[in-house]
Design a protein around this motif. Structure first.
Motif, PDB file in Angstrom:
ATOM      1  N   GLY A 219      29.105  12.530  66.235  1.00 53.18           N
ATOM      2  CA  GLY A 219      29.494  10.885  66.073  1.00 53.18           C
ATOM      3  C   GLY A 219      27.703  10.591  66.389  1.00 53.18           C
ATOM      4  O   GLY A 219      26.887  11.312  66.365  1.00 53.18           O
ATOM      5  N   VAL A 220      27.971   9.599  65.435  1.00 51.47           N
ATOM      6  CA  VAL A 220      26.224   8.946  64.944  1.00 51.47           C
ATOM      7  C   VAL A 220      25.930   8.283  66.269  1.00 51.47           C
ATOM      8  O   VAL A 220      24.306   8.486  66.444  1.00 51.47           O
ATOM      9  CB  VAL A 220      26.466   7.800  64.035  1.00 51.47           C
ATOM     10  CG1 VAL A 220      24.984   7.252  63.500  1.00 51.47           C
ATOM     11  CG2 VAL A 220      26.590   8.372  62.650  1.00 51.47           C
ATOM     12  N   SER A 221      25.544   8.063  67.465  1.00 51.70           N
ATOM     13  CA  SER A 221      25.146   7.735  68.684  1.00 51.70           C
ATOM     14  C   SER A 221      24.110   8.565  68.849  1.00 51.70           C
ATOM     15  O   SER A 221      23.349   8.272  70.259  1.00 51.70           O
ATOM     16  CB  SER A 221      26.074   7.162  69.328  1.00 51.70           C
ATOM     17  OG  SER A 221      27.306   8.173  70.193  1.00 51.70           O
ATOM     18  N   GLY A 222      25.017   9.998  68.495  1.00 54.98           N
ATOM     19  CA  GLY A 222      23.832  10.914  68.674  1.00 54.98           C
ATOM     20  C   GLY A 222      22.077  11.242  68.251  1.00 54.98           C
ATOM     21  O   GLY A 222      21.084  11.523  68.970  1.00 54.98           O
ATOM     22  N   THR A 237      28.997   5.851  56.705  1.00 53.11           N
ATOM     23  CA  THR A 237      30.295   5.972  56.222  1.00 53.11           C
ATOM     24  C   THR A 237      30.975   6.352  55.193  1.00 53.11           C
ATOM     25  O   THR A 237      30.751   6.982  53.774  1.00 53.11           O
ATOM     26  CB  THR A 237      31.117   4.501  56.281  1.00 53.11           C
ATOM     27  OG1 THR A 237      32.378   4.398  56.431  1.00 53.11           O
ATOM     28  CG2 THR A 237      30.403   4.288  54.643  1.00 53.11           C
ATOM     29  N   GLU A 238      32.285   7.467  55.012  1.00 56.53           N
ATOM     30  CA  GLU A 238      32.827   7.896  54.253  1.00 56.53           C
ATOM     31  C   GLU A 238      32.363   9.129  53.864  1.00 56.53           C
ATOM     32  O   GLU A 238      32.549   9.553  52.184  1.00 56.53           O
ATOM     33  CB  GLU A 238      33.898   7.240  53.421  1.00 56.53           C
ATOM     34  CG  GLU A 238      34.717   5.370  53.498  1.00 56.53           C
ATOM     35  CD  GLU A 238      34.176   4.869  51.924  1.00 56.53           C
ATOM     36  OE1 GLU A 238      34.645   5.213  50.771  1.00 56.53           O
ATOM     37  OE2 GLU A 238      34.557   3.641  52.423  1.00 56.53           O
ATOM     38  N   GLY A 239      31.668   9.466  54.024  1.00 55.66           N
ATOM     39  CA  GLY A 239      31.520  10.380  54.152  1.00 55.66           C
ATOM     40  C   GLY A 239      31.181  11.876  55.652  1.00 55.66           C
ATOM     41  O   GLY A 239      30.824  11.538  56.658  1.00 55.66           O
ATOM     42  N   MET A 240      30.254  12.868  55.186  1.00 58.71           N
ATOM     43  CA  MET A 240      30.321  13.626  57.028  1.00 58.71           C
ATOM     44  C   MET A 240      28.800  14.462  55.646  1.00 58.71           C
ATOM     45  O   MET A 240      28.358  14.915  54.636  1.00 58.71           O
ATOM     46  CB  MET A 240      31.463  14.697  56.405  1.00 58.71           C
ATOM     47  CG  MET A 240      30.561  15.841  57.626  1.00 58.71           C
ATOM     48  SD  MET A 240      32.183  17.085  58.627  1.00 58.71           S
ATOM     49  CE  MET A 240      31.826  18.256  57.300  1.00 58.71           C
ATOM     50  N   ASN A 241      27.518  14.922  56.754  1.00 58.27           N
ATOM     51  CA  ASN A 241      26.883  15.368  56.056  1.00 58.27           C
ATOM     52  C   ASN A 241      26.198  16.670  57.810  1.00 58.27           C
ATOM     53  O   ASN A 241      26.311  16.080  57.799  1.00 58.27           O
ATOM     54  CB  ASN A 241      25.468  14.427  55.613  1.00 58.27           C
ATOM     55  CG  ASN A 241      24.576  14.234  56.755  1.00 58.27           C
ATOM     56  OD1 ASN A 241      25.619  12.574  57.600  1.00 58.27           O
ATOM     57  ND2 ASN A 241      24.121  14.209  57.532  1.00 58.27           N
ATOM     58  N   SER A 242      25.356  17.653  56.786  1.00 63.39           N
ATOM     59  CA  SER A 242      24.807  18.321  57.950  1.00 63.39           C
ATOM     60  C   SER A 242      22.945  17.682  57.500  1.00 63.39           C
ATOM     61  O   SER A 242      22.835  17.096  57.082  1.00 63.39           O
ATOM     62  CB  SER A 242      24.625  19.799  56.643  1.00 63.39           C
ATOM     63  OG  SER A 242      26.014  20.319  56.358  1.00 63.39           O
ATOM     64  N   MET A 277      32.133   8.779  62.875  1.00 59.53           N
ATOM     65  CA  MET A 277      32.134   7.669  64.818  1.00 59.53           C
ATOM     66  C   MET A 277      31.472   7.705  65.023  1.00 59.53           C
ATOM     67  O   MET A 277      30.005   7.701  64.729  1.00 59.53           O
ATOM     68  CB  MET A 277      33.941   8.814  64.603  1.00 59.53           C
ATOM     69  CG  MET A 277      33.066  10.031  65.850  1.00 59.53           C
ATOM     70  SD  MET A 277      34.226  11.190  66.052  1.00 59.53           S
ATOM     71  CE  MET A 277      33.468  12.224  66.804  1.00 59.53           C
ATOM     72  N   SER A 278      31.783   6.270  65.593  1.00 58.38           N
ATOM     73  CA  SER A 278      30.596   6.059  67.507  1.00 58.38           C
ATOM     74  C   SER A 278      29.916   7.312  68.089  1.00 58.38           C
ATOM     75  O   SER A 278      28.758   7.672  68.414  1.00 58.38           O
ATOM     76  CB  SER A 278      30.433   4.559  67.725  1.00 58.38           C
ATOM     77  OG  SER A 278      31.914   5.076  68.530  1.00 58.38           O
ATOM     78  N   PRO A 321      41.865  21.024  71.384  1.00 54.49           N
ATOM     79  CA  PRO A 321      40.845  19.545  71.968  1.00 54.49           C
ATOM     80  C   PRO A 321      40.360  19.415  70.229  1.00 54.49           C
ATOM     81  O   PRO A 321      40.334  19.189  69.567  1.00 54.49           O
ATOM     82  CB  PRO A 321      39.801  20.671  71.951  1.00 54.49           C
ATOM     83  CG  PRO A 321      39.610  21.925  72.349  1.00 54.49           C
ATOM     84  CD  PRO A 321      41.175  22.304  71.359  1.00 54.49           C
ATOM     85  N   ARG A 322      40.269  17.627  71.123  1.00 52.81           N
ATOM     86  CA  ARG A 322      40.452  16.545  70.021  1.00 52.81           C
ATOM     87  C   ARG A 322      39.458  15.628  70.415  1.00 52.81           C
ATOM     88  O   ARG A 322      39.698  15.487  71.891  1.00 52.81           O
ATOM     89  CB  ARG A 322      41.618  15.596  69.422  1.00 52.81           C
ATOM     90  CG  ARG A 322      42.773  16.980  69.035  1.00 52.81           C
ATOM     91  CD  ARG A 322      43.683  15.701  69.245  1.00 52.81           C
ATOM     92  NE  ARG A 322      43.647  14.883  68.104  1.00 52.81           N
ATOM     93  CZ  ARG A 322      44.274  13.664  67.931  1.00 52.81           C
ATOM     94  NH1 ARG A 322      45.364  12.233  69.156  1.00 52.81           N
ATOM     95  NH2 ARG A 322      44.132  12.300  67.148  1.00 52.81           N
ATOM     96  N   THR A 323      38.436  15.113  69.700  1.00 50.59           N
ATOM     97  CA  THR A 323      37.292  14.057  70.528  1.00 50.59           C
ATOM     98  C   THR A 323      37.773  12.939  71.088  1.00 50.59           C
ATOM     99  O   THR A 323      37.493  12.301  71.895  1.00 50.59           O
ATOM    100  CB  THR A 323      36.254  13.734  69.679  1.00 50.59           C
ATOM    101  OG1 THR A 323      37.058  13.270  68.035  1.00 50.59           O
ATOM    102  CG2 THR A 323      35.708  14.931  68.735  1.00 50.59           C
TER     103      THR A 323
END
Length: 385
Positions: A219-222, A237-242, A277-278, A321-323
């Motif tokens: 999540g983004v808080s990291g 938002t609405e995406g994911m990136n390495s 996600m946060s 397992p789920r976050t």
């Protein structure tokens, strides 16, 4: 605790508390003044860098700690403000105002959580009074090899003598060393999620160490609370990136721990991803089993390793397992699955990156340092949904 259930929650402190241990405490009962209130606590705690996510999470957890009282809060950019003006959700606690670290008086503090940014912590910690017990949540003391620190963090190590004293605090692995430490280097979030399932399997020689692939998502808080363009809502938002591909700073930390377990050099393929996600973290780990090893052997070894642990939970066979299942808690949920490729296994590990991946594990470690049960103040069930 069984491998398929959470640790029971105890609300009656009289039943949770080891009375003999309590009598052995060397610290003396003291009054901690927090704003207008005075409460009886055993240990006076300071939080350095209290205006960041990990600092706020430490304070949230300490709200239910029966023995740690907050005596000092620092945040240079927010100095002079109340904690409720920075984090309204912490307003119900009666906490001291934020001050600059240069104005801090540590004579009335027994222990500190250091939640400062990487690269600044070494200078701060080496100047602190020797009586303080310290848990550092930055990366500044995690790597034992100071030349490796300089390579990955781009600056010389500023406290090499203190580095020799620091204990790497992956609690379930280094519990005994942590108990006698003055300075604990709290592990990073990704290394925690990876090492907890892999270390027991490597120590038992059940998996090969030559071809470990780690696909991790956070999540983004990291990424911390500082304003950065890549963390803007529209960027995330609405995406994911390495990110940090082949060069993420947690890679050498992961390899250090796995090398210790294997007693030989381990190099991994590690790619982290940022997801919208946060909080929350999942590491999906692909491993090759040792000759003759079955998936059942991996499961039984993890069960044996963690059946008596409070916060590391092996789920029932087949349960993914789920976050969502760890949000806001100090739990790490793990499970192992057979890969479609013969001889390989898929291990999934989830944590809350701000709790077990940071502030919760830090509280576990300080509990041990101060001689308390390590789960004290950490009886938070996960939030769901």
């Amino acid at each position: 605790m069984s491998a398929t259930t959470f640790s029971p929650i105890c609300f009656d402190r009289g039943h949770c508390w080891n009375k003999d241990l309590r009598k052995q405490q060397r610290v003396v009962k003291c009054s901690i003044k927090s704003g207008h209130a005075t409460s009886q606590k055993t240990v006076r705690v300071g939080v350095l860098g209290a205006s960041g996510y990990t600092g706020a999470e430490v304070l949230r957890l300490l709200a239910n700690h029966p023995e740690f009282g907050v005596a000092l809060l620092t945040a240079d950019r927010k100095a002079g403000q109340s904690i409720s003006s920075v984090f309204p959700h912490l307003g119900p606690q009666d906490l001291p105002d934020l001050i600059a670290i240069k104005d801090a008086n540590f004579s009335d503090v027994d222990a500190v959580f250091c939640c400062l940014p990487h690269g600044t912590t070494q200078d701060i910690i080496k100047g602190l009074p020797k009586h303080l017990k310290m848990v550092d949540l930055s990366a500044d003391f995690r790597l034992r090899d100071i030349s490796e620190y300089e390579e990955w963090y781009g600056q010389p190590h500023k406290a090499p003598d203190l580095q020799k004293e620091a204990i790497y605090g992956l609690t379930e692995v280094s519990r005994e060393e942590v108990k006698s430490a003055r300075l604990v280097a709290n592990p990073g979030c990704y290394p925690t999620s990876v090492q907890l399932p892999l270390v027991p399997l490597i120590k038992a020689s059940l998996i090969q160490t030559s071809n470990i692939i780690i696909d991790a998502k956070s999540g983004v808080s990291g990424a911390g609370r500082s304003a950065k363009e890549n963390l803007l809502f529209t960027e995330v938002t609405e995406g994911m990136n390495s990110y940090g591909v082949t060069r993420h700073r947690h890679a050498p930390e992961i390899e250090q721990g796995l090398t210790d377990a294997a007693r030989s050099k381990v190099t991994v393929s590690f790619t982290p991803h940022l997801i919208p996600m946060s909080r929350g973290m999942q590491s999906t780990i692909y491993v090759e089993m040792a000759p003759g090893v079955r998936i059942e052997d991996l499961y039984e070894q993890l069960k044996l390793s963690y059946e008596d642990e409070k916060f590391v939970v092996l789920l029932e066979k087949g349960v993914i397992p789920r976050t969502h299942s760890v949000k806001g808690s100090n739990y790490c949920l793990i499970n192992v699955f057979p890969d479609r490729i013969p001889g390989r296994a898929i291990i999934i590990s989830v944590i809350d990156n701000l709790v077990k991946g940071a502030s919760g594990q830090a509280l576990q470690n300080l509990n041990l340092i101060m001689g308390f049960p390590e789960d004290l103040g950490l009886h938070y069930l996960p939030l769901f949904p």
